[in-house]
Enzyme design. Structure first.
Site, short mmCIF file in Angstrom:
data_model
loop_
_atom_site.label_atom_id
_atom_site.label_comp_id
_atom_site.label_asym_id
_atom_site.label_seq_id
_atom_site.Cartn_x
_atom_site.Cartn_y
_atom_site.Cartn_z
N SER A 164 10.47 11.68 -46.18
CA SER A 164 10.93 13.09 -46.29
C SER A 164 9.80 13.81 -45.51
O SER A 164 9.52 14.89 -46.02
CB SER A 164 11.42 13.59 -47.62
OG SER A 164 12.07 14.70 -47.43
N SER B 253 17.61 17.89 -46.07
CA SER B 253 17.95 16.54 -45.79
C SER B 253 18.58 16.48 -44.62
O SER B 253 18.77 15.69 -43.90
CB SER B 253 18.61 16.08 -46.92
OG SER B 253 17.66 15.88 -48.26
N LYS C 26 16.84 17.02 -41.55
CA LYS C 26 16.15 15.75 -41.18
C LYS C 26 16.84 14.79 -40.47
O LYS C 26 16.68 13.99 -39.54
CB LYS C 26 15.37 15.27 -42.49
CG LYS C 26 14.05 16.06 -43.03
CD LYS C 26 13.47 15.90 -44.27
CE LYS C 26 12.50 16.60 -44.58
NZ LYS C 26 12.11 16.84 -45.66
#
Length: 139
Positions: free
Chosen positions: A111, A56, A59
């Protein structure tokens, strides 16, 4: 009657209520930590020192660099880099064209791992160069 309801309503906010929960259902994450931001004191932790993958955070960094370095209105074509991606996806097809801004939405909202490699290739020319950009940004 209205006065009674008003008093009961006020009492709910004046008198603190204790809420109890089972500790084993409070935190279902493999690792977690709760900090007091003002003091930096750890209020709760569960395997906080255990090493975990940082997908995460990666990203988020991908998104930041793409916004800073890329042309958000440019049309980007998904190449063979998407074929080796696994995990969450926005289901890009080979040679599919999409604006960079839309790939960023797919990256952050779904995601999308496939979107991340297309973004990296567009912004830096290759995943390896994009990793160098992320490491430089992180310094």
């Amino acid at each position: 009657m209205k006065k009674v309801l008003a008093i009961l309503f006020l009492l709910l906010f004046i008198i603190p209520l204790n809420v109890f929960g089972k500790e084993d259902t409070f935190d279902t994450a493999r690792s977690s930590i709760i900090l007091d931001l003002d003091s930096g004191r750890v209020l709760y932790e569960n395997n906080a020192d255990e090493k975990r993958l940082i997908a995460s955070i990666t990203k988020i960094m991908t998104c930041i660099i793409a916004i800073e370095q890329g042309d958000l209105d440019s049309e980007v074509e998904a190449g063979e880099e998407i074929l080796k991606m696994y995990g969450t996806s926005i289901y890009l097809e080979l040679n599919e064209k999409m604006k960079l801004i839309d790939l960023l939405y797919g990256l952050m909202l779904r995601s999308g791992n496939d979107a991340s490699v297309v973004i990296a290739k567009e912004v830096a020319g290759s995943e390896e160069e994009f990793v160098k950009m992320m490491n430089e940004k992180a310094k």
